[in-house]
Design a protein around this motif. Structure first.
Motif, short mmCIF file in Angstrom:
data_model
loop_
_atom_site.label_atom_id
_atom_site.label_comp_id
_atom_site.label_asym_id
_atom_site.label_seq_id
_atom_site.Cartn_x
_atom_site.Cartn_y
_atom_site.Cartn_z
N ARG A 314 -36.58 -18.68 -69.24
CA ARG A 314 -37.16 -18.62 -70.58
C ARG A 314 -36.13 -19.09 -71.60
NH1 ARG A 314 -37.13 -13.68 -67.99
NH2 ARG A 314 -39.10 -12.68 -67.43
N PRO A 315 -36.51 -19.92 -72.57
CA PRO A 315 -35.60 -20.31 -73.65
C PRO A 315 -35.61 -19.24 -74.74
CG PRO A 315 -37.65 -21.51 -73.86
CD PRO A 315 -37.81 -20.62 -72.65
N LYS A 316 -34.64 -18.35 -74.71
CA LYS A 316 -34.65 -17.20 -75.61
C LYS A 316 -33.86 -17.45 -76.89
CE LYS A 316 -36.94 -13.87 -73.57
NZ LYS A 316 -38.07 -13.21 -74.22
N ILE A 317 -34.48 -17.09 -78.00
CA ILE A 317 -33.84 -17.06 -79.30
C ILE A 317 -34.21 -15.73 -79.94
CG2 ILE A 317 -33.70 -18.17 -81.57
CD1 ILE A 317 -34.92 -20.68 -80.22
N VAL A 341 -40.37 -33.46 -85.99
CA VAL A 341 -40.81 -32.09 -85.75
C VAL A 341 -40.08 -31.58 -84.51
CG1 VAL A 341 -42.75 -30.54 -85.27
CG2 VAL A 341 -43.10 -32.58 -86.70
N ASN A 342 -39.37 -30.46 -84.67
CA ASN A 342 -38.67 -29.82 -83.56
C ASN A 342 -39.39 -28.54 -83.16
OD1 ASN A 342 -36.25 -31.41 -83.10
ND2 ASN A 342 -35.53 -30.70 -85.10
N LEU A 343 -39.49 -28.30 -81.84
CA LEU A 343 -40.03 -27.05 -81.32
C LEU A 343 -38.95 -26.35 -80.51
CD1 LEU A 343 -42.53 -29.22 -81.49
CD2 LEU A 343 -43.76 -27.43 -80.28
N PHE A 344 -38.60 -25.15 -80.92
CA PHE A 344 -37.56 -24.37 -80.24
C PHE A 344 -38.13 -23.03 -79.76
CE2 PHE A 344 -34.91 -26.61 -83.60
CZ PHE A 344 -34.39 -27.57 -82.75
N GLY A 345 -37.57 -22.53 -78.67
CA GLY A 345 -37.93 -21.19 -78.20
C GLY A 345 -39.38 -21.07 -77.78
N ILE A 346 -39.95 -22.13 -77.22
CA ILE A 346 -41.36 -22.07 -76.81
C ILE A 346 -41.44 -21.50 -75.39
CG2 ILE A 346 -43.52 -23.31 -76.64
CD1 ILE A 346 -42.36 -23.33 -79.45
N GLU A 347 -41.30 -20.19 -75.34
CA GLU A 347 -41.45 -19.45 -74.08
C GLU A 347 -42.87 -18.89 -74.05
OE1 GLU A 347 -39.49 -15.75 -73.73
OE2 GLU A 347 -39.94 -15.15 -75.76
N SER A 348 -43.11 -17.86 -73.24
CA SER A 348 -44.42 -17.20 -73.24
C SER A 348 -44.72 -16.65 -74.64
CB SER A 348 -44.40 -16.04 -72.24
OG SER A 348 -45.64 -15.38 -72.19
N PRO A 349 -45.92 -16.87 -75.17
CA PRO A 349 -47.13 -17.41 -74.55
C PRO A 349 -47.35 -18.90 -74.83
CG PRO A 349 -47.72 -16.39 -76.62
CD PRO A 349 -46.22 -16.28 -76.50
N GLY A 350 -46.35 -19.73 -74.54
CA GLY A 350 -46.46 -21.15 -74.82
C GLY A 350 -47.59 -21.83 -74.07
N LEU A 351 -47.78 -21.46 -72.80
CA LEU A 351 -48.88 -22.04 -72.02
C LEU A 351 -50.23 -21.72 -72.66
CD1 LEU A 351 -49.71 -23.42 -69.24
CD2 LEU A 351 -49.98 -21.10 -68.40
N THR A 352 -50.44 -20.44 -72.97
CA THR A 352 -51.69 -20.03 -73.61
C THR A 352 -51.89 -20.73 -74.95
OG1 THR A 352 -51.47 -17.85 -72.59
CG2 THR A 352 -53.02 -18.04 -74.42
N SER A 353 -50.80 -20.92 -75.67
CA SER A 353 -50.85 -21.41 -77.05
C SER A 353 -50.83 -22.92 -77.17
CB SER A 353 -49.65 -20.84 -77.83
OG SER A 353 -49.57 -19.44 -77.74
N CYS A 354 -50.76 -23.66 -76.04
CA CYS A 354 -50.43 -25.08 -76.11
C CYS A 354 -51.36 -25.87 -77.03
CB CYS A 354 -50.37 -25.68 -74.71
SG CYS A 354 -51.94 -25.75 -73.81
#
Length: 367
Positions: A314-317, A341-354
């Motif tokens: 997981r990419p944790k911030i 546009v930068n996206l950082f820390g896209i861990e769970s729920p990234g799949l659900t939220s895509c």
């Protein structure tokens, strides 16, 4: 130098969803990926759960985009024939103290717009899942599972049908802003120099490192990332549950839970192991702690049932000692670079939220 309207970095589920949304909006888009196939990073190493939106702080991006994304994802899977099942989830409490935490989760969920949660006592929970040994449970009927690879193929298909192009084996090497947009360099066997009006950094674990390769990107706006490894163990016998079973969350994760794939195979995990390097080997010695966690809700699990499966990171911030993490989606208003546009820390729920994340990026791109 060739010119395209938009370049998206990273062909995981979020990058694919963003590239699809741009292509469907009529943008000329190229999706670049360092690996030789789509979805080889975070998107290939998760629980494949469609989350309801329970855990996240009200008002956070995670809460908003999970709830929106869940509805959009179910609709997309149905319309595109992607394997999925709304099987439901029980978040279980082993004691009265943990029940109080479930009540807090229920309030979180309600504040986030999750309106179908139900608090159950131990007897009611066992009526749904007779092999459970719990004090209470929070039932989420709208939680589900999805074939993540099938989802990514469907997103890719839509993107390409709308004119988008996927470039594999094309690692991002750097970018330089200019008056006409950004000039992007790629590496690999056939390095490219491409101009674009919009550059979206959706590179998952690599996003902070790649952001530092963009000229003029303010260093203080690139977050420090901590890696939280999650190990999974597979169950060698058929588990006696038809729903997902989650304990109360632990720091850094949602607890060692039981998930099911679409074939009914059970797997346990992920646990939380803070690491400094990417390593996807599962240490068999971690089984003892996992067994202890599982036995709190399934006492009949046996040592021989579990075997090392796979691991994800997981990419944790901000990391192991910080507070709740939220998604970070930075546009020009934040960092001052037009078209980035930068996206950082896209861990769970990234799949659900895509799909909802893709809509958010599209809205930024229109400004």
């Amino acid at each position: 130098m060739d010119q395209v309207e938009a370049i998206v970095i990273g062909a995981g589920v979020v990058g694919l969803a963003i590239a699809r949304a741009l292509a469907l909006a009529g943008r000329e888009v190229v999706l670049i990926e360092a690996a030789g196939a789509i979805g080889t990073g975070i998107s290939a190493r998760n629980s494949e759960v469609i989350h309801a939106g329970i855990y996240y702080e009200p008002g956070s991006l995670k809460a908003e985009l999970c709830v929106k994304g869940r509805a959009a994802l179910y609709a997309f899977c149905k319309s595109h024939g992607v394997g999925h099942s709304r099987i439901g989830k029980l978040i279980v409490a082993a004691s009265a103290d943990e029940r109080a935490y479930l009540e807090k989760l229920a309030a979180h969920g309600a504040a986030n717009g999750v309106d179908d949660l139900e608090m159950l006592d131990g007897a009611a929970a066992r009526a749904l899942e007779p092999m459970l040994d719990v004090h209470a449970a929070l039932y989420s009927p709208s939680t589900g599972i999805v074939d993540s690879h099938g989802l990514m193929l469907a997103l890719q298909g839509d993107m390409e049908a709308a004119g988008g192009v996927l470039a594999l084996g094309a690692p991002f090497a750097g970018a330089k802003p200019g008056p006409e947009g950004l000039t992007v360099r790629t590496g690999g066997a056939t390095p490219l120099l491409l101009g674009c009006r919009l550059l979206v950094n959706a590179a998952g674990l690599d996003a902070p490192d790649l952001a530092r390769r963009i000229d003029g990107m303010p260093a203080h706006l690139v977050p420090e990332q901590t890696l939280a490894k999650g190990n999974y163990f597979t169950c060698g016998r058929k588990v006696p549950f038809s729903r997902l079973i989650y304990p109360v969350p632990e720091p850094g994760g949602l607890g060692t839970h039981l998930t099911l794939d679409l074939g009914g195979q059970g797997r346990f995990g992920p646990d939380v192991e803070w690491v400094t390097q990417r390593d996807y080997q599962v240490d068999p010695a971690r089984k003892a702690a996992m067994m202890a966690s599982i036995r709190r809700y399934w006492p009949d699990v046996r040592e021989e049932d579990l075997a090392p499966g796979y691991a994800g990171i997981r990419p944790k911030i901000p990391g192991p000692d910080g507070g709740p993490q939220d998604f970070v989606i930075q546009g020009p208003v934040v960092h001052g670079i037009d078209g980035l546009v930068n996206l950082f820390g896209i861990e769970s729920p990234g799949l659900t939220s895509c799909l909802a994340i893709a809509d958010r990026v599209l809205a930024i791109a229109k400004k």
